[in-house]
Design an enzyme around this catalytic site. Structure first.
Site, mmCIF file in Angstrom:
data_model
loop_
_atom_site.group_PDB
_atom_site.id
_atom_site.type_symbol
_atom_site.label_atom_id
_atom_site.label_comp_id
_atom_site.label_asym_id
_atom_site.label_seq_id
_atom_site.Cartn_x
_atom_site.Cartn_y
_atom_site.Cartn_z
ATOM 1 N N ASP A 51 0.828 -1.208 0.000
ATOM 2 C CA ASP A 51 0.000 0.000 0.000
ATOM 3 C C ASP A 51 0.865 1.262 0.000
ATOM 4 O OD1 ASP A 51 -1.276 -2.302 1.164
ATOM 5 O OD2 ASP A 51 -2.895 -1.031 1.889
ATOM 6 N N HIS B 146 -1.157 4.460 -0.489
ATOM 7 C CA HIS B 146 -2.211 5.287 0.108
ATOM 8 C C HIS B 146 -1.965 6.786 0.001
ATOM 9 C CE1 HIS B 146 -5.342 2.710 1.585
ATOM 10 N NE2 HIS B 146 -4.488 1.904 2.196
ATOM 11 N N ASP C 36 -4.091 -0.429 -3.359
ATOM 12 C CA ASP C 36 -4.282 0.687 -2.420
ATOM 13 C C ASP C 36 -3.282 1.804 -2.685
ATOM 14 O OD1 ASP C 36 -6.371 -0.749 -1.376
ATOM 15 O OD2 ASP C 36 -5.694 -0.617 0.697
ATOM 16 N N ASP D 162 -6.431 7.114 -1.569
ATOM 17 C CA ASP D 162 -7.212 7.279 -0.341
ATOM 18 C C ASP D 162 -6.308 7.504 0.870
ATOM 19 O OD1 ASP D 162 -9.767 7.194 -1.388
ATOM 20 O OD2 ASP D 162 -10.021 5.042 -1.092
ATOM 21 N N ARG D 163 -6.893 8.166 1.856
ATOM 22 C CA ARG D 163 -6.261 8.512 3.133
ATOM 23 C C ARG D 163 -5.178 9.576 2.947
ATOM 24 N NH1 ARG D 163 -8.281 5.313 7.199
ATOM 25 N NH2 ARG D 163 -9.054 3.253 6.635
ATOM 26 N N ASN E 53 -8.505 -3.006 -2.368
ATOM 27 C CA ASN E 53 -9.882 -2.695 -1.974
ATOM 28 C C ASN E 53 -10.180 -1.195 -2.024
ATOM 29 O OD1 ASN E 53 -8.108 -2.697 0.477
ATOM 30 N ND2 ASN E 53 -9.972 -1.971 1.471
ATOM 31 N N HIS E 54 -9.138 -0.356 -2.086
ATOM 32 C CA HIS E 54 -9.357 1.088 -2.209
ATOM 33 C C HIS E 54 -9.394 1.562 -3.658
ATOM 34 C CE1 HIS E 54 -9.489 2.837 1.878
ATOM 35 N NE2 HIS E 54 -8.934 1.686 2.199
ATOM 36 N N HIS F 4 -3.811 -8.388 -3.217
ATOM 37 C CA HIS F 4 -3.842 -7.330 -2.212
ATOM 38 C C HIS F 4 -4.299 -7.844 -0.855
ATOM 39 C CE1 HIS F 4 -4.113 -3.392 -0.442
ATOM 40 N NE2 HIS F 4 -5.334 -3.698 -0.012
ATOM 41 N N ARG G 232 -12.907 -6.680 9.802
ATOM 42 C CA ARG G 232 -13.326 -5.587 8.919
ATOM 43 C C ARG G 232 -14.817 -5.638 8.583
ATOM 44 N NH1 ARG G 232 -8.434 -3.668 6.393
ATOM 45 N NH2 ARG G 232 -6.727 -5.152 6.623
ATOM 46 N N HIS H 222 -2.389 -4.785 2.424
ATOM 47 C CA HIS H 222 -3.706 -4.596 3.041
ATOM 48 C C HIS H 222 -3.676 -4.271 4.532
ATOM 49 C CE1 HIS H 222 -8.024 -4.862 2.990
ATOM 50 N NE2 HIS H 222 -8.123 -6.057 3.532
#
Length: 282
Positions: free
Chosen positions: A25, A27, A54, A57-58, A86-87, A135, A183, A210
């Site tokens: 990730d 991110h 990923d 995001d964030r 997943n993002h 991922h 989750r 992840h």
């Protein structure tokens, strides 16, 4: 070293030098991405990379991250590989900032274009027919084969259950068997699940991402499940190291490289996120 994306259709195998770098990730942490390239060299025909989902995001520099990664994919299509996380999905982008960031820096139409491209990203990649990279992780049920993965219709938003969901969302656990995911999506899978999957598909181990890890990586399930996470000091809060993995084709023994976060402009993580998500960061 030959790389074959495992998805709805085969792409051509690629002959590269006998090493590849796998990153987890990122991110939206653009300046940490640049640091990876400073430490490990820019992508090239002789320095191939795989980024394991990923990307966005964030972090509040997700646009810069994804445009950089897409640029290298266009420049070195056979030596620069991107897997979906997943993002790379609409619902996560709406909550965790990427949609808001794209609309602030570009337009709503631009976000729709990103969404369309994300749906075409491969879900997994197999290296030398021995190492499977995804991922999230393995499956809610036994018996899934590489052929089953190839048949997944990935050009869509992921469903709430099933193999596509599991590849993006599941996590390993230390105890045997499976349990409900913390989750609320997919499952957690134990060492016995990993062992059966690898034996059935004649693989050595899996690499996944992840999850943030204090050291940037973690080796579990007797060395058969490796997690790599490449966003150091995640969200400017976690204090974790980042890591990337070198894999050599001769023996496929993973070599781990750690790094720490670098400075970035004074824009806080989640700056473009849904307002409720921003409150959760306070």
């Amino acid at each position: 070293m030959i790389f074959i994306p495992l998805n709805a259709n085969f792409s051509r195998g690629t002959q590269t030098k006998n090493e590849i770098t796998i990153c987890g990730d990122t991110h939206g942490q653009y300046y940490d991405l640049l640091n990876i390239f400073e430490l490990n060299g820019l992508p090239s025909i002789t320095n191939p990379y795989l980024f394991n989902g990923d990307f966005v995001d964030r972090g509040s520099f997700s646009v810069e991250v994804i445009l950089t990664l897409f640029g290298f994919k266009l420049l070195y299509p056979e030596h620069f590989h991107l897997l979906r996380g997943n993002h790379e999905t609409d619902n996560m982008n709406q909550m965790y900032g990427f949609e808001g960031e794209v609309k602030a820096k570009y337009t709503a139409q631009m976000f729709q274009l990103f969404s369309e491209v994300f749906q075409w990203l491969p879900l997994t990649q197999c290296i030398n027919n021995k190492v499977l990279v995804m991922h999230g992780g393995l499956f809610s049920e036994d018996g899934v084969t590489l052929d089953d993965i190839r048949k997944i219709d990935r050009n869509r938003q992921p469903p709430d259950s099933g193999p596509m969901c599991d590849l993006l969302w599941s996590d390993p656990q230390p105890q045997d068997g499976r349990s409900i995911s913390k989750r609320g999506v997919s499952c957690q899978f134990g060492p016995d699940v990993t062992e059966r999957f690898l034996e059935q598909n004649k693989l050595q181990y899996i690499v996944r991402s992840h999850e943030v890890k204090a050291e940037g990586y973690e080796v579990t399930h007797s060395g058969k499940c490796i997690t790599v996470f490449s966003a150091p000091n995640y969200c400017d809060q976690m204090g974790n190291k980042g890591a990337y993995i070198h894999l050599r084709g001769s023996d496929l023994k993973p070599e781990f490289h750690q790094f720490t976060a670098v400075a970035h402009p004074d824009v806080k993580p989640m700056a473009y996120a849904n307002s409720l998500m921003q409150m959760g960061m306070m």
